[in-house]
Enzyme design. Structure first.
Site, PDB file in Angstrom:
ATOM      1  N   CYS A  81      43.278  52.612  37.028  1.00 41.22           N
ATOM      2  CA  CYS A  81      43.709  51.995  35.772  1.00 41.22           C
ATOM      3  C   CYS A  81      43.913  53.070  34.697  1.00 41.22           C
ATOM      4  O   CYS A  81      44.847  53.860  34.793  1.00 41.22           O
ATOM      5  CB  CYS A  81      42.723  50.908  35.354  1.00 41.22           C
ATOM      6  N   GLU A 137      37.179  48.112  42.301  1.00 42.16           N
ATOM      7  CA  GLU A 137      35.742  47.979  42.018  1.00 42.16           C
ATOM      8  C   GLU A 137      35.374  46.651  41.362  1.00 42.16           C
ATOM      9  O   GLU A 137      34.200  46.285  41.302  1.00 42.16           O
ATOM     10  CB  GLU A 137      35.266  49.146  41.134  1.00 42.16           C
ATOM     11  N   HIS A 144      42.124  47.319  40.002  1.00 46.05           N
ATOM     12  CA  HIS A 144      40.708  47.682  40.096  1.00 46.05           C
ATOM     13  C   HIS A 144      40.052  47.269  41.414  1.00 46.05           C
ATOM     14  O   HIS A 144      39.561  46.144  41.540  1.00 46.05           O
ATOM     15  CB  HIS A 144      39.931  46.995  38.957  1.00 46.05           C
TER      16      HIS A 144
END
Length: 233
Positions: free
Chosen positions: A96, A185, A183
């Site tokens: 990002c 994560e 993302h």
């Protein structure tokens, strides 16, 4: 593996006790994907950096609510560090904000996307099925939260993922840069928290669409395995 994680944000106090920070979220994800070794996390917003990057196999740059093209002092300081790391060909992983900042340092145009926010679960064409741990896949779905984008592929880079909404969704440069806009994560509950924070800004129709998309699952673990393979290669 000895990994330096540059955490480029401070989480909202409402969720900080649960998620700690983006650095911690990445450590959890990468360990689940099979990574072993030492993870050192530094918060760049607070001016934290290792004394030297030399001992690390790779440096990972997390997301941030800040713009990669911001003139905030901490962003400019980080940009200087990234430019030096690129010149040294240190392995870099960017996600990002990190993806955008690395692209910016490589000379690509980055800015506010005219198509607006990318949020919720988004699908991308995966253009590197032969990448280690890609396992022949031709598509990935990941959780996104961004209003900025990389507008062009950096010179010398290979496009890894794209969509109509985000044409440069992931890229690599040889064996030393691996960057992804969405993302891997993120988990669904954290995405839901971010969506709720911006509910009024999105408007109810978009908010509901983004929120419903979270139930479809995502490929964060698959992309994390590619990241681990990239760092270890």
């Amino acid at each position: 593996m000895k990994l330096c994680i540059l955490d480029n944000d401070v989480l909202d106090p409402a969720v900080a006790a649960t998620y700690i920070g983006y650095g911690a979220m990445f450590e959890r994800l990468l360990r689940q994907a099979g990574a072993e070794g030492t993870f050192d996390i530094f918060n760049t917003v607070r001016g934290e950096y290792p004394a030297s990057f030399e001992p690390y196999d790779a440096v990972l740059l997390t997301g941030s609510k800040a713009d990669s093209f911001s003139q905030e002092p901490w962003v400019l300081a980080l940009k200087d560090k990234v430019q030096a790391l690129l010149e040294a060909k240190k392995k870099l992983v960017g996600v990002c904000f990190g993806h955008q900042l690395i692209a910016l340092c490589l000379g690509a145009k980055v800015g506010r996307a005219p198509q607006g926010w990318g949020a919720g679960r988004m699908r991308y064409q995966w253009r590197a099925p032969d990448l280690p741990q890609a396992q022949g896949r031709e598509e990935v779905a990941l959780l996104a939260s961004h209003q900025d984008q990389v507008f062009e592929l950096p010179q010398g880079a290979t496009l890894l993922a794209s969509s109509d909404f985000c044409p440069v969704a992931a890229f690599a440069v040889d064996d030393h840069v691996f960057c992804v806009q969405p993302h891997p994560e993120f988990v669904e509950d954290y995405s839901a928290f971010l969506l709720n924070k911006r509910r009024a800004m999105f408007g109810e129709e978009k908010y509901q669409t983004f929120t419903r998309s979270l139930a479809k699952g995502h490929d964060g673990q698959a992309v994390a395995r590619m990241m681990v393979a990239f760092i270890n290669q």
